[in-house]
Scaffold this motif. Sequence first.
Motif, PDB file in Angstrom:
ATOM      1  N   THR A 172       0.854  -1.176   0.000  1.00 35.34           N
ATOM      2  CA  THR A 172       0.000   0.000   0.000  1.00 35.34           C
ATOM      3  C   THR A 172       0.892   1.229   0.000  1.00 35.34           C
ATOM      4  O   THR A 172       2.119   1.120   0.013  1.00 35.34           O
ATOM      5  CB  THR A 172      -0.892  -0.001   1.257  1.00 35.34           C
ATOM      6  OG1 THR A 172      -0.050  -0.122   2.412  1.00 35.34           O
ATOM      7  CG2 THR A 172      -1.863  -1.176   1.240  1.00 35.34           C
ATOM      8  N   LEU A 173       0.305   2.406   0.006  1.00 37.45           N
ATOM      9  CA  LEU A 173       1.085   3.639   0.126  1.00 37.45           C
ATOM     10  C   LEU A 173       1.788   3.675   1.480  1.00 37.45           C
ATOM     11  O   LEU A 173       1.205   3.304   2.502  1.00 37.45           O
ATOM     12  CB  LEU A 173       0.172   4.865  -0.012  1.00 37.45           C
ATOM     13  CG  LEU A 173      -0.328   5.189  -1.420  1.00 37.45           C
ATOM     14  CD1 LEU A 173      -1.385   6.271  -1.349  1.00 37.45           C
ATOM     15  CD2 LEU A 173       0.827   5.627  -2.313  1.00 37.45           C
ATOM     16  N   ALA A 174       3.041   4.096   1.481  1.00 43.95           N
ATOM     17  CA  ALA A 174       3.830   4.256   2.704  1.00 43.95           C
ATOM     18  C   ALA A 174       3.876   2.979   3.547  1.00 43.95           C
ATOM     19  O   ALA A 174       3.575   3.001   4.730  1.00 43.95           O
ATOM     20  CB  ALA A 174       3.277   5.417   3.541  1.00 43.95           C
ATOM     21  N   PRO A 175       4.267   1.831   2.948  1.00 44.03           N
ATOM     22  CA  PRO A 175       4.366   0.599   3.739  1.00 44.03           C
ATOM     23  C   PRO A 175       5.530   0.675   4.719  1.00 44.03           C
ATOM     24  O   PRO A 175       6.529   1.346   4.462  1.00 44.03           O
ATOM     25  CB  PRO A 175       4.608  -0.480   2.687  1.00 44.03           C
ATOM     26  CG  PRO A 175       5.311   0.246   1.581  1.00 44.03           C
ATOM     27  CD  PRO A 175       4.707   1.621   1.556  1.00 44.03           C
ATOM     28  N   ILE A 176       5.409  -0.028   5.828  1.00 42.58           N
ATOM     29  CA  ILE A 176       6.474  -0.008   6.825  1.00 42.58           C
ATOM     30  C   ILE A 176       7.438  -1.163   6.571  1.00 42.58           C
ATOM     31  O   ILE A 176       7.036  -2.252   6.155  1.00 42.58           O
ATOM     32  CB  ILE A 176       5.889  -0.061   8.259  1.00 42.58           C
ATOM     33  CG1 ILE A 176       6.938   0.339   9.297  1.00 42.58           C
ATOM     34  CG2 ILE A 176       5.280  -1.433   8.576  1.00 42.58           C
ATOM     35  CD1 ILE A 176       6.363   0.658  10.656  1.00 42.58           C
ATOM     36  N   ASN A 177       8.715  -0.909   6.770  1.00 37.84           N
ATOM     37  CA  ASN A 177       9.764  -1.905   6.621  1.00 37.84           C
ATOM     38  C   ASN A 177       9.549  -3.031   7.634  1.00 37.84           C
ATOM     39  O   ASN A 177       9.265  -2.797   8.802  1.00 37.84           O
ATOM     40  CB  ASN A 177      11.102  -1.186   6.855  1.00 37.84           C
ATOM     41  CG  ASN A 177      12.298  -2.082   6.831  1.00 37.84           C
ATOM     42  OD1 ASN A 177      12.431  -2.992   7.627  1.00 37.84           O
ATOM     43  ND2 ASN A 177      13.219  -1.785   5.925  1.00 37.84           N
ATOM     44  N   GLU A 178       9.736  -4.288   7.200  1.00 37.65           N
ATOM     45  CA  GLU A 178       9.481  -5.436   8.056  1.00 37.65           C
ATOM     46  C   GLU A 178      10.406  -5.473   9.272  1.00 37.65           C
ATOM     47  O   GLU A 178       9.981  -5.837  10.375  1.00 37.65           O
ATOM     48  CB  GLU A 178       9.625  -6.737   7.249  1.00 37.65           C
ATOM     49  CG  GLU A 178       8.530  -6.961   6.220  1.00 37.65           C
ATOM     50  CD  GLU A 178       8.793  -6.295   4.866  1.00 37.65           C
ATOM     51  OE1 GLU A 178       9.492  -5.253   4.826  1.00 37.65           O
ATOM     52  OE2 GLU A 178       8.316  -6.821   3.846  1.00 37.65           O
ATOM     53  N   VAL A 179      11.670  -5.099   9.086  1.00 36.07           N
ATOM     54  CA  VAL A 179      12.603  -5.063  10.217  1.00 36.07           C
ATOM     55  C   VAL A 179      12.187  -3.988  11.216  1.00 36.07           C
ATOM     56  O   VAL A 179      12.214  -4.207  12.436  1.00 36.07           O
ATOM     57  CB  VAL A 179      14.048  -4.838   9.728  1.00 36.07           C
ATOM     58  CG1 VAL A 179      14.973  -4.451  10.873  1.00 36.07           C
ATOM     59  CG2 VAL A 179      14.570  -6.089   9.030  1.00 36.07           C
ATOM     60  N   LEU A 180      11.773  -2.829  10.720  1.00 38.92           N
ATOM     61  CA  LEU A 180      11.297  -1.772  11.612  1.00 38.92           C
ATOM     62  C   LEU A 180      10.050  -2.237  12.364  1.00 38.92           C
ATOM     63  O   LEU A 180       9.928  -2.019  13.572  1.00 38.92           O
ATOM     64  CB  LEU A 180      10.993  -0.496  10.815  1.00 38.92           C
ATOM     65  CG  LEU A 180      10.423   0.679  11.608  1.00 38.92           C
ATOM     66  CD1 LEU A 180      11.357   1.105  12.742  1.00 38.92           C
ATOM     67  CD2 LEU A 180      10.143   1.868  10.681  1.00 38.92           C
ATOM     68  N   ALA A 181       9.130  -2.886  11.671  1.00 37.89           N
ATOM     69  CA  ALA A 181       7.896  -3.370  12.315  1.00 37.89           C
ATOM     70  C   ALA A 181       8.225  -4.366  13.422  1.00 37.89           C
ATOM     71  O   ALA A 181       7.708  -4.263  14.549  1.00 37.89           O
ATOM     72  CB  ALA A 181       6.983  -4.014  11.278  1.00 37.89           C
ATOM     73  N   ALA A 182       9.096  -5.333  13.136  1.00 37.61           N
ATOM     74  CA  ALA A 182       9.468  -6.329  14.148  1.00 37.61           C
ATOM     75  C   ALA A 182      10.163  -5.661  15.331  1.00 37.61           C
ATOM     76  O   ALA A 182       9.874  -5.975  16.496  1.00 37.61           O
ATOM     77  CB  ALA A 182      10.379  -7.382  13.528  1.00 37.61           C
ATOM     78  N   GLY A 183      11.077  -4.725  15.039  1.00 41.05           N
ATOM     79  CA  GLY A 183      11.783  -4.029  16.112  1.00 41.05           C
ATOM     80  C   GLY A 183      10.856  -3.216  16.994  1.00 41.05           C
ATOM     81  O   GLY A 183      11.000  -3.196  18.219  1.00 41.05           O
ATOM     82  N   MET A 184       9.868  -2.551  16.380  1.00 41.34           N
ATOM     83  CA  MET A 184       8.885  -1.788  17.159  1.00 41.34           C
ATOM     84  C   MET A 184       8.120  -2.696  18.110  1.00 41.34           C
ATOM     85  O   MET A 184       7.930  -2.369  19.292  1.00 41.34           O
ATOM     86  CB  MET A 184       7.915  -1.076  16.217  1.00 41.34           C
ATOM     87  CG  MET A 184       8.492   0.153  15.541  1.00 41.34           C
ATOM     88  SD  MET A 184       7.540   0.686  14.077  1.00 41.34           S
ATOM     89  CE  MET A 184       5.855   0.598  14.653  1.00 41.34           C
TER      90      MET A 184
END
Length: 386
Positions: A172-184
């Motif tokens: 989608t527009l402005a998807p979040i990086n998977e590594v950033l998502a896991a780290g969050m």
Amino acid sequence: MRKNFKMLAKTLYGMEELLADELRQLGASAVETGTRNVTFEGDTGFMYKANLCCRTAIKILKPITAFNVFNEDDLYRKIYDLRWEEHMDENGSLAVDATVFSKQFTHSQFVSLKTKDAIVDRFRDKTGTRPDVDLDHPSLRINIHIDRNICTVSLDSSGASLHKRGYKTETTLAPINEVLAAGMIMLSGWTGQCDFMDPMCGSGTILAEAAMIACNIPPNLNRDEFGFETWPDFDPDLYEVIENAALKKIKDFHFKIYGFDKDAIAVKKAKQNIKNANLQEFIEIRTRDFFESEKESNRQLHLVFNPPYDERLSVSDIFEFYANIGNTLKRGYPGSNAWMITSNMEALKNVGLRPSKKIKLYNGKLESRFVRYELYEGSRKAKKNI
């Protein structure tokens, strides 16, 4: 017994301690944190395991040598002299990534080109054949890091960045990086101990990473390939042992993971990504406007989400939008911990809740804050008196 060697894992800003802990838990030795990286030691099997199992690593590099360089001819000669035929053959392909922090070398692309020239010239001089350059699927990806006069040459065991898990075919527009998502999710303290929700789930990345964390599923299980699989010394039997051992550590999850998005197309894409990851039994996604929702049970709820910043994804009135986030959390989500990331510091002030924690992160190049709101049943004062 396999010999240990030094490796370097790259990560995102603010994820260094998380990655160091991951590596220690997996069995690494000599773990030390740097800026956006962690160094450690392990054997070949551990290199395979780190690529498969680390949630917050972007790359796992295997340094093969380091030397002083003072000019471009010096760089070319010393790269040329390395025994590249031990790492690939003349019919293979290569790609070179470079990072430079030096007065002598100021352009990483130039360093990449000079390195590539030296390697292909060596093969041509010795065999009469030169390897090809393939930026997408090379048989060998090489990393050059120049810090002042010290040049470190590494083999990239990951290949494509490890945030490319393999499940996200729809974005989608402005998807979040998977590594950033896991780290969050890991920074938020959630490990699968309660219900989890993403109220603005987009393509479903946060939900997928949460499910894999809860079930201890290796994050890179769905990848097509790792860089080390095309190395001459790749041991597929050892990799299978490592993968099977990781699969045996998958555990059950007894709570609920769910997400909303008011965009039906985004929901459709998120469901496809969740299906790609084989996580549909753990995750429920619905078309719904978070601002018209409320908590669905009395159980503890943990929210992690990535609202629009009015950067890549625009909102007509960003301040009103963030005020609605705060109002919805206060009204509809008592007994919850809500975490969200944003780069819009002015809009964040309009949430109207006092964050109990703020962590500096980067979403791409955007400096952001990952903030926590503790939403108590009744008033906070009453909570303290219990």
